[in-house]
Design a protein around this motif. Structure first.
Motif, PDB file in Angstrom:
ATOM      1  N   ILE A 134      -5.861 -45.679  57.547  1.00 26.67           N
ATOM      2  CA  ILE A 134      -5.037 -44.489  57.720  1.00 26.67           C
ATOM      3  C   ILE A 134      -4.002 -44.289  56.623  1.00 26.67           C
ATOM      4  CG2 ILE A 134      -5.313 -44.577  60.220  1.00 26.67           C
ATOM      5  CD1 ILE A 134      -2.418 -45.592  60.366  1.00 26.67           C
ATOM      6  N   PHE A 135      -3.620 -45.353  55.924  1.00 28.80           N
ATOM      7  CA  PHE A 135      -2.582 -45.194  54.913  1.00 28.80           C
ATOM      8  C   PHE A 135      -2.984 -44.201  53.832  1.00 28.80           C
ATOM      9  CE2 PHE A 135      -1.107 -49.297  56.628  1.00 28.80           C
ATOM     10  CZ  PHE A 135       0.236 -49.005  56.800  1.00 28.80           C
ATOM     11  N   SER A 136      -4.253 -44.200  53.438  1.00 31.75           N
ATOM     12  CA  SER A 136      -4.703 -43.287  52.387  1.00 31.75           C
ATOM     13  C   SER A 136      -4.782 -41.849  52.888  1.00 31.75           C
ATOM     14  CB  SER A 136      -6.070 -43.725  51.852  1.00 31.75           C
ATOM     15  OG  SER A 136      -7.062 -43.633  52.855  1.00 31.75           O
ATOM     16  N   LEU A 137      -4.723 -41.646  54.198  1.00 28.95           N
ATOM     17  CA  LEU A 137      -4.775 -40.294  54.751  1.00 28.95           C
ATOM     18  C   LEU A 137      -3.397 -39.662  54.886  1.00 28.95           C
ATOM     19  CD1 LEU A 137      -7.349 -40.911  57.639  1.00 28.95           C
ATOM     20  CD2 LEU A 137      -7.818 -39.990  55.365  1.00 28.95           C
ATOM     21  N   ASP A 138      -2.362 -40.485  54.799  1.00 30.14           N
ATOM     22  CA  ASP A 138      -1.001 -40.025  55.075  1.00 30.14           C
ATOM     23  C   ASP A 138      -0.524 -39.038  54.026  1.00 30.14           C
ATOM     24  OD1 ASP A 138       1.780 -39.797  55.393  1.00 30.14           O
ATOM     25  OD2 ASP A 138       1.923 -41.762  56.320  1.00 30.14           O
ATOM     26  N   GLY A 139      -0.450 -39.476  52.776  1.00 31.85           N
ATOM     27  CA  GLY A 139      -0.014 -38.601  51.698  1.00 31.85           C
ATOM     28  C   GLY A 139       1.478 -38.376  51.639  1.00 31.85           C
ATOM     29  N   ALA A 140       2.248 -39.103  52.454  1.00 31.71           N
ATOM     30  CA  ALA A 140       3.701 -38.919  52.491  1.00 31.71           C
ATOM     31  C   ALA A 140       4.395 -40.218  52.127  1.00 31.71           C
ATOM     32  CB  ALA A 140       4.145 -38.445  53.867  1.00 31.71           C
ATOM     33  N   TYR A 141       4.437 -40.504  50.842  1.00 29.77           N
ATOM     34  CA  TYR A 141       5.029 -41.763  50.365  1.00 29.77           C
ATOM     35  C   TYR A 141       6.098 -41.467  49.329  1.00 29.77           C
ATOM     36  CZ  TYR A 141       0.979 -43.572  52.767  1.00 29.77           C
ATOM     37  OH  TYR A 141       0.052 -43.853  53.745  1.00 29.77           O
ATOM     38  N   PRO A 142       7.123 -42.325  49.199  1.00 30.86           N
ATOM     39  CA  PRO A 142       7.236 -43.652  49.813  1.00 30.86           C
ATOM     40  C   PRO A 142       7.654 -43.589  51.286  1.00 30.86           C
ATOM     41  CG  PRO A 142       9.180 -43.181  48.527  1.00 30.86           C
ATOM     42  CD  PRO A 142       8.241 -42.051  48.286  1.00 30.86           C
ATOM     43  N   SER A 143       7.301 -44.655  52.014  1.00 32.06           N
ATOM     44  CA  SER A 143       7.706 -44.805  53.402  1.00 32.06           C
ATOM     45  C   SER A 143       7.825 -46.293  53.673  1.00 32.06           C
ATOM     46  CB  SER A 143       6.683 -44.158  54.336  1.00 32.06           C
ATOM     47  OG  SER A 143       5.448 -44.863  54.287  1.00 32.06           O
ATOM     48  N   SER A 144       8.049 -46.662  54.914  1.00 36.06           N
ATOM     49  CA  SER A 144       8.067 -48.078  55.262  1.00 36.06           C
ATOM     50  C   SER A 144       7.512 -48.253  56.656  1.00 36.06           C
ATOM     51  CB  SER A 144       9.488 -48.652  55.180  1.00 36.06           C
ATOM     52  OG  SER A 144      10.310 -48.121  56.203  1.00 36.06           O
TER      53      SER A 144
END
Length: 338
Positions: A134-144
């Motif tokens: 799922i990380f590659s689907l997020d598109g909202a970085y940086p995050s933690s």
């Protein structure tokens, strides 16, 4: 002709002693052994024979190369080994080794060096472009995220970025040292130039099997870490295309499993528990060389074969009682929000 066909798989062994041999898988028609009909086995030895028959028929039908190690517990004696197919061959384990990665990280948690609620930075650079999960689907970085969140994604949806996030708190050299210290010299990640990153590396069917046996025995990790790994591997959102595919939700909760896929390889390893939650069957099934290298779905020949094996394996041990610690599944039900 692969090595299994040439030698004739099908021995049921206990404590390293060969007790009997079935006919080679290649000598039977493609469908032989695949139905595995008849009453549910009443004894561990009968169950082991059923497992051998299923593995022979399904692996032969799927074709390609197989390496595997499967055991059935016998409360009255040593562990039975109905499948030992090139069990010590060191091969690329792919995402099956995510279990080993989680074990190393949780070993550090057990020793107080990490905590599950500590936060890990997720930068755009660390996200695997187009990777599984799922990380590659997020598109909202940086995050933690928390380390617990990382492990949940690592072992359920098999997130590739979660591997890199684990490496940020447990570098490759340290990870391999932890695994060697626990007795798994062949289950090792492959370091790269960046010490905090690695390829998932190698294992053998026997070592993967033994790691899972140590996990359910409670000798690999602390009780809370053991429970976490098993809860994730048994979760409804964990892998369902292989061994758990042709099972009800209640039956799936009796199986802790992890698959690995890359190029033409399709692997899976896990544990089947009895109805009370004690481990009764442990499997490590590695396969490659089948048709459909670009097919990562349930119709791939090796994945479809594992789905039928899973149904047969569960039926084979359904009347048996496991041994060792009882691991009852966590109750997880769908929600309608609110």
């Amino acid at each position: 002709m692969n090595r299994r066909t040439a030698l004739g798989l099908g021995t049921v062994a206990t404590a390293g002693t060969v007790l009997g041999a079935a006919s080679p898988a290649a000598a039977a028609p493609a469908t032989a052994g695949r139905g595995v009909a008849g009453p549910a086995p009443a004894t561990p030895r009968q169950a082991a024979h059923r497992v051998t028959t299923s593995y022979q028929g399904e692996s032969a039908h799927a074709g390609g190369n197989w390496q595997a190690y499967v055991s059935v517990v016998d409360p009255a004696g040593p562990l039975l080994v109905p499948v030992a197919d090139e069990p010590d061959r060191r091969i690329e384990a792919y995402s099956v080794n995510k279990i080993a990665v989680a074990v190393a990280v949780l070993d550090k948690v057990d020793r107080g060096l990490l905590t599950l609620d500590q936060r890990i930075e997720v930068t755009e650079a660390i996200v695997v472009p187009g990777g599984d999960g799922i990380f590659s689907l997020d598109g909202a970085y940086p995050s933690s995220v928390t380390l617990g969140h990382v492990l949940a994604n690592l072992l359920t949806v098999s997130d590739d970025t979660a591997v890199r996030l684990c490496g940020s708190v447990c570098p490759a050299a340290e990870l391999n040292e932890i695994l060697r210290g626990k007795g798994f010299p062949n289950t090792q990640v492959q370091p790269v130039a960046n010490p905090y990153r690695f390829f998932l590396g190698t294992s053998t069917p026997r070592e993967t099997h033994d790691l899972l046996r140590a996990l359910v025995a409670g000798t690999l990790l602390a009780p809370t870490s053991t429970a976490l790994v098993l809860r994730l591997l048994r979760a409804p959102v964990a892998y369902t295309d292989g061994v758990r595919r042709v099972m009800s939700s209640a039956e799936r909760a009796r199986v802790a499993t992890k698959a690995g896929w890359f190029a033409d390889a399709r692997h899976e390893a896990g544990v089947i528990f009895d109805k009370a939650g004690a481990p009764v069957l442990t499997y490590a099934l590695f396969a490659d060389g089948q048709a459909g290298a670009d097919n990562f779905g349930a119709t791939h020949p090796a994945v479809a074969a594992r789905a039928r094996m899973g149904r047969h394996f569960l039926a084979a041990v359904d009347n048996l009682v496991g041994t060792g610690l009882v691991h009852r599944p966590a109750v997880q039900r769908p929600s309608n929000g609110g």
